[in-house]
Design an enzyme around this catalytic site. Structure first.
Site, PDB file in Angstrom:
ATOM      1  CB  THR A  96       4.868  -2.853  -2.761  1.00 25.33           C
ATOM      2  OG1 THR A  96       5.855  -3.603  -2.519  1.00 25.33           O
ATOM      3  CG2 THR A  96       4.708  -1.200  -2.075  1.00 25.33           C
ATOM      4  CE  LYS A 171       8.884  -1.883  -1.792  1.00 25.24           C
ATOM      5  NZ  LYS A 171       9.910  -2.503  -2.153  1.00 25.24           N
ATOM      6  CE  LYS A 246       2.594  -1.151  -5.952  1.00 27.86           C
ATOM      7  NZ  LYS A 246       2.756  -2.571  -5.915  1.00 27.86           N
TER       8      LYS A 246
END
Ligand code: NAD
Length: 295
Positions: A96, A171, A246
């Site tokens: 990611t 995402k 994050k």
């Protein structure tokens, strides 16, 4: 079966690589942590002593790294992936990372004639172990079709999200929804408590009405309402608060870069930042309810 070079054998990468071995792929692994590479060897994989070593014979290279910084270094650095692979090698980055780095690395690969997709995942370590991950894939139609068979050995749902970088875009947009919804579900239960409304009653009503969402019905932050939720095991992760922070920060970086208006996303990032600062970040992200109760 095809030869895979797997780089980044951490909490996610290791079970993903193990599922490829079960799926009869030949996997050569590399990780800066030598113990991780040894574990892969114990499970039937091969050890690479360097990045180049993992790439030399590979037909497919998969990376599962902490952030964009490592992805840039691993692909573009001296002795990195692009300098070490054979013609025709397919590249898949499942880390990611920020959309911009994802697009730059894919472009660099394409400039050298290689097909590459960004293919971040959701489903966490449990999904990686069970080979039930969801892959959100950015890249050309051709690269997506080439990547699909190997992704199917590690996941259950494989979605082509569009052009390069759109896997990462999907995402972070999804996790921005998740971060915001987990906070507001927690806030609703805390308000209900103050108002004398029983948590079970709120759950019974909201899980069947317009307040319904995944954070309520599948991952409820209040113990005792959804048996599988981390709230029932003292908020053991799951998906850590640090990981959620994050992803919320990646979403804010993307929002700033594109001048998108995301006040709730920004608020969620700020709330998770304070939560992580006040704990060690390793608790499940649904533990935000404990922080909000005390805040
Ligand atoms: P991790 O820290 O457990 O694993 C990363 C691995 O990469 C480590 O073993 C590390 O030694 C290795 N590494 C770092 N730099 C390297 C380099 N230059 N060369 C070779 N190896 C290197 O992280 P993780 O939990 O496995 O997560 C990996 C990625 O997946 C992250 O981008 C994360 O955001 C994403 N992700 C994680 C989860 C989760 O629940 N853990 C869920 C979805 C997505």
């Amino acid at each position: 079966m095809a030869k895979v070079g797997f780089i980044g054998l951490g909490n996610m990468g290791m079970p993903m690589a193990e599922n490829l071995l079960k799926g009869a792929y030949e996997v050569t692994g590399f990780d800066l942590n030598a113990a991780a590479t040894e574990r892969l060897v114990d499970n039937g994989g091969s050890r690479a002593n360097s990045l180049a070593d993992a790439c030399n014979a590979a037909e497919i290279v998969i990376t599962m790294l902490p952030s964009g910084e490592q992805v840039r270094e691993v692909y573009l650095g001296a002795g990195g992936v692009l300098a070490s692979i054979r013609p025709g090698t397919l590249l898949i980055d499942s880390s990611t990372i920020d959309v911009q780095t994802a697009r730059e690395v894919v472009q660099a690969a394409q400039n050298k004639g290689f097909a590459m997709v960004d293919a971040p995942v959701s489903g966490g370590v449990a999904g990686a172990e069970a080979a039930t991950l969801t892959f959100m894939v950015g890249g050309s139609d051709e690269a997506f079709e080439r990547a699909r068979p190997v992704l199917e050995k590690m996941g259950k749902t494989i979605v082509h999200a569009g052009a390069p970088g759109n896997g990462q875009a999907a995402k972070i947009c999804n996790n921005m929804i998740l971060g915001v919804s987990m906070i507001v579900v927690s806030e609703a239960f805390l308000l209900a408590e103050k108002l004398g409304l029983d948590a079970q009653k709120l759950f019974d009503i909201s899980s069947k009405s317009s307040g319904q969402c995944w954070s309520m019905t599948s991952y409820c932050p209040v113990p005792g309402l959804v048996p599988s939720s981390p709230a029932n095991r003292d908020y053991r992760a799951g998906f850590t608060a640090a990981m959620m922070l994050k992803d919320l920060k990646l979403a804010q970086t993307a929002a700033r870069a594109t001048h998108a208006t995301t006040p709730l996303g920004a608020g969620a990032a700020a709330v998770y930042e304070r939560f992580v600062e006040s704990s060690d970040g390793s608790v499940d992200f649904s533990g935000i309810i404990r922080y909000l109760r005390g805040a």
